[in-house]
Design an enzyme around this catalytic site. Structure first.
Site, PDB file in Angstrom:
ATOM      1  N   HIS A 122       6.127   6.513  11.102  1.00 51.37           N
ATOM      2  CA  HIS A 122       7.474   5.633  11.178  1.00 51.37           C
ATOM      3  C   HIS A 122       8.613   6.698  10.877  1.00 51.37           C
ATOM      4  O   HIS A 122       9.717   6.255  11.077  1.00 51.37           O
ATOM      5  CB  HIS A 122       7.256   4.700   9.706  1.00 51.37           C
ATOM      6  CG  HIS A 122       6.500   3.533   9.853  1.00 51.37           C
ATOM      7  ND1 HIS A 122       6.901   2.785  10.964  1.00 51.37           N
ATOM      8  CD2 HIS A 122       5.500   2.894   9.274  1.00 51.37           C
ATOM      9  CE1 HIS A 122       6.065   1.689  11.021  1.00 51.37           C
ATOM     10  NE2 HIS A 122       5.348   1.769   9.783  1.00 51.37           N
TER      11      HIS A 122
ATOM     12  N   GLU B 277       2.429   6.301   7.498  1.00 56.22           N
ATOM     13  CA  GLU B 277       3.838   6.095   6.848  1.00 56.22           C
ATOM     14  C   GLU B 277       4.690   7.462   7.682  1.00 56.22           C
ATOM     15  O   GLU B 277       5.910   7.097   7.867  1.00 56.22           O
ATOM     16  CB  GLU B 277       3.745   6.548   5.479  1.00 56.22           C
ATOM     17  CG  GLU B 277       3.054   5.601   4.668  1.00 56.22           C
ATOM     18  CD  GLU B 277       3.284   3.987   5.122  1.00 56.22           C
ATOM     19  OE1 GLU B 277       4.579   3.664   5.382  1.00 56.22           O
ATOM     20  OE2 GLU B 277       2.587   3.059   5.092  1.00 56.22           O
TER      21      GLU B 277
ATOM     22  N   GLY C 121       0.616  -1.155   0.222  1.00 57.37           N
ATOM     23  CA  GLY C 121      -0.138  -0.011  -0.026  1.00 57.37           C
ATOM     24  C   GLY C 121       0.900   1.386  -0.045  1.00 57.37           C
ATOM     25  O   GLY C 121       0.714   2.240  -0.439  1.00 57.37           O
ATOM     26  N   ALA C 122       1.833   1.190   0.924  1.00 56.42           N
ATOM     27  CA  ALA C 122       2.880   2.425   0.755  1.00 56.42           C
ATOM     28  C   ALA C 122       4.178   1.827   1.448  1.00 56.42           C
ATOM     29  O   ALA C 122       4.148   0.698   2.250  1.00 56.42           O
ATOM     30  CB  ALA C 122       2.278   3.592   1.662  1.00 56.42           C
ATOM     31  N   MET C 123       5.090   2.473   1.790  1.00 58.78           N
ATOM     32  CA  MET C 123       6.488   2.226   2.225  1.00 58.78           C
ATOM     33  C   MET C 123       6.976   3.454   2.840  1.00 58.78           C
ATOM     34  O   MET C 123       7.194   4.389   2.004  1.00 58.78           O
ATOM     35  CB  MET C 123       7.513   1.615   1.219  1.00 58.78           C
ATOM     36  CG  MET C 123       8.782   1.144   1.694  1.00 58.78           C
ATOM     37  SD  MET C 123       8.606  -0.085   3.231  1.00 58.78           S
ATOM     38  CE  MET C 123       9.862   0.450   4.262  1.00 58.78           C
ATOM     39  N   GLU C 124       7.564   3.370   3.853  1.00 59.34           N
ATOM     40  CA  GLU C 124       7.922   4.645   4.810  1.00 59.34           C
ATOM     41  C   GLU C 124       9.251   4.785   4.384  1.00 59.34           C
ATOM     42  O   GLU C 124      10.016   5.228   5.520  1.00 59.34           O
ATOM     43  CB  GLU C 124       7.701   4.176   6.341  1.00 59.34           C
ATOM     44  CG  GLU C 124       8.618   3.210   6.913  1.00 59.34           C
ATOM     45  CD  GLU C 124       8.140   1.825   7.022  1.00 59.34           C
ATOM     46  OE1 GLU C 124       8.509   1.026   7.654  1.00 59.34           O
ATOM     47  OE2 GLU C 124       7.135   1.704   6.075  1.00 59.34           O
TER      48      GLU C 124
END
Length: 932
Positions: free
Chosen positions: A387, A384, A347-350
């Site tokens: 994080h 995100e 979905g997403a990456m921090e």
């Protein structure tokens, strides 16, 4: 007020959550380490005439040698890297997209060793004049030993460098390598994404490093604790822009091999882990804020210019400021880039300073997107950005503590989103989620739920998080480090009285599988706890130091009066105030605790009577909880299935979202088990009668569907009303969805369907129609430039009742020209949810499993997700035998993908068979009685 131990609201706010995720970590790592290793045994001549090779790939028998272990030895520490990469955004003569690069790493010797072991995967190296894959020199006047030999261990993904002498402790060295690799479309490491704009194909070079794919981009010490500073330089075509974790220092024009390029250098990163690295080369455009922190939203030009990134830009700064106050720590970086990618597996990456998203997780179109889409965007952004401190600034030492990062970020994401959208009351979603997060023993969910065990506060941080972040900034921790900081806060506040230390309380929730069911006998005041098992015959093979007992904070009320909190510290206990006589008792108020509640039969009857006579006396969250607990207790054979069904009878009078959502989620299992049996008719009849008043209610308050419900939660419940009404055959529902869809077909440029209702309308209209409706939906899917809209159509197309259309759709799903790889598994699972599509999907996957695992690089995860999704309905002996046969076929092949998922599906199918055998007749009889 009931007697008990006191916890201050702020500390409780933190304590609540220290409990959700490790099985997720274990699963992720098992995927990483069981992925099929591609063989890169190729030798080529590069443009300079230098021989390049992937080196001899040896896979010796298991040994105790350091290169055969999956963890790096503790002999070396990286200090900083200099990395230069040049991705080719057009294919070479062989049709391959490649990248070339150079990498140097300064490393310090911690313990004497004559080995340098560094991660490398799928990279081909340029040999030095000495015929090695790397060059070693000393730093600061240190002499470097000579390299005797270099080789690769494919199983452990290591490059091994054997030296003729040992490195000296405390001395620093420089390791330099030149390499090239494939810029593939496998959505991992350094990979390519593509999209079409104005009829022209555009290629993007981007990254996804978590968990262990940085080694696919350049050789590195690819473990979370191996933090270092990264100096990045990217070479790229003149029409593109390059992004990385740090801010651009400058871009210059260069010429390499007669090719004109741009070279962009970036500010060195902070000390960080390799899995948080990111770089993107694209023709994207941006919008940006004027705040002190440089906030930029990047994406396709068409999407940015149409305003799809505006909402993300508007909420990012408030969320960052909220977290600065919450953590009592300034945002550590000078910029915050957020990029929407056409192809992205997660979905997403921090990534620190360069967060990457699926388009539907960052973009929002106010004309086309729903409330749910908007809420998803703000919540994912908040997750995100959380994080950036908790996970990036302070990072877990190893992946077994990933649950702490994800659990905490999941929890505070609701707080950050609530700050950005105060009128939505998003923070209540924490408690809504608690109702439904009693899932398999996954620590991420447990963590998220436990963070909200106590009464909610005003959102002020306790200071413990800030102290934790300050002490461990730019370093790594284990979960007990956080316990220590929380204990310091508790010890410093005389108001805080706990039954045990933070460590003792929290370890029972974190280190034990699952959670308890608390049983309260209002006849005697006796309270007891036991390990809750959804399958009662399951054998718990893993022992617990705590004997599967928890310290349980029980909040409760008696006949509408709040009675405070009581701690259950033993297996059983007597608590006289809970001997209530004729008064009803309700425990786990507002679902702040991570446990289920059962009662004596008389108290269950009193609760059901209260629901029937005046349900509003019971808090709305607990109305949802009563339903959810009852159905799960029935599945665990703790109470009778008919008691669970009786909790839904009062829904005739219920208009609130949470109870209806709870009922629909739990009845979904009934649909799965019974939609191919004679029980389905009576089930539809019963639910049709219950949902009719809700459908009529929304028709009334929306002036015959022409207006949006005024309350935010009502807008969510309107979706439930229409979806369940159409599913059960309420008169006028199917006609309503077909009317809206037909209007859209007549004027494709003007969609009249309310954005919140698109999922439901697309599905039901396509289900009621034929090829004309399906083809129109497919055309709109292919033309859509809004990811959230495309996802709704992807689902809606799976609802058709025409088998030939479903078969055609299945073929489309594994053709990347038709359906993006990131969406393929979702589409197939959607089709399997269709009672007509399920057997088609099962035949399709069995016939194509070898192709699927070959075409999808992350085949293990992809195939496992498919098996999990398409076998949900399995509940017959015949289906069980088919699953067992597939397991045998895969075992006999050269593939090892999906065996764990199949084994889990076999166990789930066995449990379904038992459940249906035990409950089918009872359910049929009860439903039949309700219709007479």
């Amino acid at each position: 007020m009931g007697k008990g131990f006191y916890i201050s609201r702020p500390l409780g706010f933190v304590l609540c959550g220290l409990g959700i995720v490790a099985m997720l970590t274990i699963f992720s790592l098992s995927v990483v380490y069981t992925k099929e290793k591609r063989k890169n045994q190729v030798t080529a001549i590069n443009e300079t005439g230098m021989v390049t090779t992937a080196a001899p790939h040896t896979t010796p028998a298991p040994s105790n040698e350091p290169w055969d272990k999956y963890r790096l030895p503790d002999t070396l520490l990286p200090e900083y890297y200099n990395v230069t990469l040049w991705p080719r955004l057009v294919p070479d003569e062989q049709g391959m997209y490649i990248f070339t690069g150079t990498s140097g790493v300064a490393l310090t010797c911690i313990k004497e060793t004559n080995l340098i072991i560094i991660h490398s995967n799928k990279l081909n190296y340029t040999l030095t004049l000495e015929n090695h894959h790397a060059k070693l020199t000393g730093l600061g006047g240190t002499s470097a030993p000579a390299i005797l030999k270099t080789w690769f261990q494919t199983q452990t993904q290591f490059m091994v460098i054997l030296l003729n002498e040992k490195l000296e402790v405390g001395k620093s060295y420089w390791l330099y390598m030149e390499f090239h690799g494939e810029l593939s479309d496998d959505l991992a490491g350094f990979y390519r994404s593509q999209y079409t704009e104005n009829g022209v194909k555009k290629v993007v070079a981007t990254t996804q490093m978590q968990a262990t794919a940085a080694r696919n981009a350049f050789p590195c010490f690819d473990e979370p604790s191996m933090k270092a500073v990264f100096h990045l330089t990217l070479q790229h075509p003149p029409e593109t822009v390059a992004l990385a974790n740090g801010m651009e220092l400058g871009t210059e024009s260069i010429t390499i091999e007669d090719k004109k390029l741009l070279q962009t250098r970036f500010k060195p990163t902070e000390k960080m882990s390799t899995y948080l690295l990111a770089f993107v080369i694209s023709e994207f455009t941006k919008i940006q804020s004027s705040e002190k922190t440089n906030i930029r939203i990047w994406g396709r030009k068409e999407a940015i210019e149409s305003g799809q990134g505006d909402y993300a830009l508007n909420v990012t700064f408030p969320i960052l400021k909220y977290f600065e106050n919450y953590y009592n720590t300034t945002y550590p970086l000078s910029k915050s880039d957020q990029v929407a990618l056409p192809d992205f597996a997660a979905g997403a990456m921090e990534n620190w300073g360069l967060v990457t998203y699926r388009e539907q997780s960052l973009f929002y179109d106010p004309k086309e997107s729903s409330n749910g889409d908007k809420e998803w965007v703000v919540t994912v952004i908040a997750h995100e950005l959380a994080h950036m401190w908790f996970g990036n600034l302070v990072t877990m030492r190893w992946w077994n503590d990933l649950w702490l990062n994800e659990g905490f970020a999941s929890y505070v994401s609701y707080l950050g989103a609530d700050y950005a959208e105060p009128t939505w009351n998003i923070v209540s979603n924490i408690y809504i989620f608690n109702i439904f997060c009693h899932l398999p023993p996954v620590k991420v969910h447990k963590m998220n739920c436990l963070f909200s065990l106590e009464e909610r506060s005003d959102g002020a941080a306790t200071g413990s998080e800030g102290n934790y972040l300050h002490e461990y900034a730019y370093s790594n921790t284990v979960y007990t480090d956080l316990w220590k900081k929380l204990q310091e806060v508790a010890d410093a506040d005389s108001r805080i009285q706990l039954p045990a230390s933070i460590k003792e309380i929290m370890n029972r929730w974190i280190l034990q599988m699952g959670y308890p069911v608390v049983t309260i006998d209002t006849r005697t005041g006796n309270i007891s706890q036991q390990h809750f098992l959804i399958h009662p015959e399951a054998v718990v093979e893993k022992p617990s130091d705590y004997n599967y007992e928890w310290f349980v904070p029980i909040t409760w009320m008696k006949s509408g009066s709040n009675m405070g909190q009581h701690w259950l510290l033993t297996k059983t206990a007597l608590y006289e105030p809970m001997k209530t006589g004729t008064d009803w008792l309700l425990a786990n108020l507002n679902v702040m605790g991570y446990y289920r509640v059962n009662y004596d039969p008389q108290n269950w009857e009193r609760l059901l009577t209260q629901l029937t006579t005046d349900h509003k006396v019971i808090p709305v969250l607990n109305r949802g909880q009563i339903i959810d607990d009852a159905f799960n207790l029935a599945r665990a054979q703790i109470i009778n299935i008919t008691l669970a069904l009786r909790t839904t009878k009062y829904l005739l009078k219920e208009k609130e979202y949470i109870p209806w959502e709870s009922a629909i989620r739990n009845l979904q299992y009934f649909f799965l088990m019974f939609d191919r049996t004679e029980v389905y008719g009576p089930l539809q009849t019963y639910l049709r009668r219950n949902v009719q008043p809700l459908f009529d209610h929304f028709q009334n308050i929306t002036s015959n569907w022409t207006q949006k419900p005024p309350r935010y939660m009502d807008q969510s419940n309107q979706i439930n009303a229409i979806s369940m009404a159409c599913r059960t055959g309420v008169k006028g529902c199917s006609e309503l969805t077909r009317m809206w869809y037909r209007q859209w077909m007549k004027n494709p440029d003007s969609n009249p369907i309310p954005p919140n209702l698109k999922n439901t309308v697309y599905c039901n209209a396509i289900a009621a129609g034929g090829v004309e409706e399906w083809d129109f939906g497919w055309q709109m899917f292919k033309k859509s430039t809004i990811a959230a809209e495309a996802e709704k159509l992807l689902y809606g197309l799976s609802c058709t009742k025409e088998p030939w259309l479903l078969n055609r759709y299945l073929e489309f799903t594994i053709d990347p020209k038709q359906v993006r790889k990131q969406d393929a598994a979702f589409a197939i699972v959607y089709i399997s949810g269709n009672v007509i599509g399920q057997p088609l999907v099962w035949d399709f996957v069995r016939a194509k499993w070898e192709q699927i695992t070959k075409d999808y690089d992350d085949g293990s995860f992809f195939f496992g997700r498919l098996i999990q999704g398409i076998t949900k309905k399995f509940s017959t002996e015949f289906e069980l035998k088919q699953l067992q046969r597939l397991k045998e076929d895969i075992a006999a092949s050269s593939f090892s993908f999906g065996t764990q998922a199949i084994e889990q599906a076999i166990e789930k199918t066995k449990a379904n068979i038992k459940w249906v055998s035990k409950n089918k007749a009872q359910v049929m009889n009860w439903l039949t009685e309700q219709s007479t």
